[in-house]
Scaffold this active site. Structure first.
Site, short mmCIF file in Angstrom:
data_model
loop_
_atom_site.label_atom_id
_atom_site.label_comp_id
_atom_site.label_asym_id
_atom_site.label_seq_id
_atom_site.Cartn_x
_atom_site.Cartn_y
_atom_site.Cartn_z
N GLU A 11 -6.70 -5.79 -3.15
CA GLU A 11 -6.04 -6.99 -3.65
C GLU A 11 -6.78 -7.59 -4.84
O GLU A 11 -6.17 -8.16 -5.75
CB GLU A 11 -5.87 -8.02 -2.52
CG GLU A 11 -4.85 -7.54 -1.50
CD GLU A 11 -4.53 -8.54 -0.40
OE1 GLU A 11 -5.09 -9.65 -0.40
OE2 GLU A 11 -3.69 -8.19 0.45
N GLY A 47 -4.05 -7.08 10.42
CA GLY A 47 -4.89 -5.98 10.92
C GLY A 47 -5.99 -6.37 11.87
O GLY A 47 -6.55 -5.53 12.57
N CYS A 104 -2.57 2.63 5.86
CA CYS A 104 -2.52 1.19 5.54
C CYS A 104 -1.84 1.06 4.19
O CYS A 104 -2.06 1.86 3.28
CB CYS A 104 -3.94 0.62 5.49
SG CYS A 104 -4.02 -1.09 4.93
N THR A 105 -1.03 0.01 4.07
CA THR A 105 -0.26 -0.21 2.84
C THR A 105 -1.12 -0.21 1.58
O THR A 105 -0.66 0.18 0.51
CB THR A 105 0.43 -1.58 2.92
OG1 THR A 105 -0.53 -2.54 3.39
CG2 THR A 105 1.62 -1.55 3.83
N HIS A 106 -2.36 -0.71 1.71
CA HIS A 106 -3.19 -0.91 0.52
C HIS A 106 -3.91 0.35 0.04
O HIS A 106 -4.37 0.41 -1.10
CB HIS A 106 -4.26 -1.97 0.81
CG HIS A 106 -3.71 -3.35 0.96
ND1 HIS A 106 -2.75 -3.69 1.88
CD2 HIS A 106 -4.02 -4.50 0.30
CE1 HIS A 106 -2.49 -4.98 1.79
NE2 HIS A 106 -3.25 -5.50 0.84
N CYS A 132 4.50 -2.23 7.01
CA CYS A 132 3.13 -2.50 7.46
C CYS A 132 2.71 -1.50 8.54
O CYS A 132 3.38 -1.36 9.57
CB CYS A 132 3.08 -3.92 8.01
SG CYS A 132 1.47 -4.42 8.61
N ASN A 133 1.59 -0.84 8.33
CA ASN A 133 1.09 0.13 9.31
C ASN A 133 0.67 -0.55 10.60
O ASN A 133 0.85 -0.01 11.69
CB ASN A 133 -0.12 0.88 8.75
CG ASN A 133 0.27 1.92 7.73
OD1 ASN A 133 0.31 3.10 8.02
ND2 ASN A 133 0.58 1.47 6.53
N THR A 134 0.09 -1.74 10.48
CA THR A 134 -0.36 -2.45 11.68
C THR A 134 0.84 -2.80 12.56
O THR A 134 0.82 -2.56 13.78
CB THR A 134 -1.13 -3.73 11.29
OG1 THR A 134 -2.20 -3.36 10.40
CG2 THR A 134 -1.70 -4.43 12.50
N ASP A 162 6.38 -6.83 5.40
CA ASP A 162 4.96 -6.47 5.52
C ASP A 162 4.20 -7.77 5.78
O ASP A 162 4.74 -8.86 5.58
CB ASP A 162 4.48 -5.82 4.22
CG ASP A 162 3.00 -5.50 4.26
OD1 ASP A 162 2.54 -4.88 5.25
OD2 ASP A 162 2.27 -5.88 3.32
N SER A 163 2.93 -7.63 6.15
CA SER A 163 2.11 -8.81 6.37
C SER A 163 1.85 -9.55 5.05
O SER A 163 1.44 -10.70 5.06
CB SER A 163 0.79 -8.40 6.99
OG SER A 163 0.17 -7.40 6.21
#
Ligand code: DGL
Length: 264
Positions: free
Chosen positions: A150, A41, A182-184, A71-73, A8-9
């Site tokens: 975060e 992103g 999105c991961t978050h 990561c979705n991006t 992931d990023s």
């Protein structure tokens, strides 16, 4: 037994790792979070592709049997162009989430929220339309959700007003299903739910991704059938202490083994 690679990023991909732990407890997992170069992103397609190839090459050095792009991006912007260049199976997060959303919607109106890169790529729209061209998709980029998640600002007036503003077009479109692209965003489920109302189903693709990984490994005869706990190793490209302190919120348990690498 060869490990599963996940990248992931940054820290967000741990929401996918959490589901991999649940569905594949016996598998060894190697995670790479590109914390030195996050966020992806807002970056160009060329840059996200370059970073993604470097991350894949890093995981391949660890002889992974499958790569999960948490990561979705990356899954939206880079994966379609790079997937075919590697022999190892590479699983992204778009298709599994879309399948669940298309199954869930009753009124054929789906909302998609994600980073600017994800939304601009229209990857979710294309995947949804492939499964059902009659579905109307309303998409919204919600870039500020990442730092809020975060920072652990998961509730309160600040995030509530940010959510209300970002989600207005999705709400106005009267969608009954929203993909958390999105991961978050799974961390912000309560505030998103509050803003959209209880009748809107929120699709968190992490669980579907873990199920997909398990299915592919089973098809390839590569599941670890030994009854032992999997070993988990986490690599980051910057500051292990920040990653360790934020990780627990995303993973639901403390992180033990984090190492900084200079692969980039
Ligand atoms: N991991 C990214 C995603 O799921 C969010 C953070 C970033 O912008 O890099 O799209």
């Amino acid at each position: 037994m060869r490990p599963i690679g996940v990248f992931d990023s940054g820290v967000g991909g741990l929401t996918v790792v959490k589901e991999l732990f649940r569905h594949l407890p016996g598998e060894d997992i190697i995670y790479f979070g590109d914390t030195a170069r996050v966020p992806y992103g807002i970056k160009s397609r060329e840059t996200v592709i370059r970073f993604s190839i470097e991350n894949i090459l890093f995981l391949l050095k660890h002889d992974v049997k499958l790569i999960c792009v948490a990561c979705n991006t990356v899954s939206s912007v880079a994966l379609p162009s790079i997937k075919g260049h590697f022999r190892v199976p590479i699983v992204g997060v778009i298709a599994p989430g879309v399948r669940e959303a298309v199954y869930a919607t009753r009124n054929k109106r789906i909302g998609v929220i994600g980073t600017r890169g994800t939304i601009d790529s229209r990857a979710y729209d294309k995947e949804i339309k492939q499964l059902d061209p009659a579905i109307k998709v309303t998409a919204a980029a919600c870039p500020l959700f990442v730092p809020f998640a975060e920072e652990g600002w998961l509730e309160g007036s600040e995030i509530s007003s940010v959510a209300a503003k970002y989600l207005k077009p999705v709400k106005d479109a009267k969608v009954d299903t929203v993909i958390l692209g999105c991961t978050h965003y799974p961390l912000l489920k309560p505030v998103i739910k509050k803003s959209l109302g209880d009748d809107v189903a929120l699709i968190d693709s992490a669980k579907q991704v873990a199920i997909e990984v398990k299915k592919i490994l089973a098809q390839e005869g590569a599941l670890n059938n030994k009854s032992r706990e999997g070993r988990h190793k986490f690599y980051v490209s910057d500051n292990t202490s920040w990653f360790g302190s934020v990780a627990g919120r995303f993973l639901g348990s403390p992180l033990l083994d984090v190492e900084k690498v200079n692969n980039v």
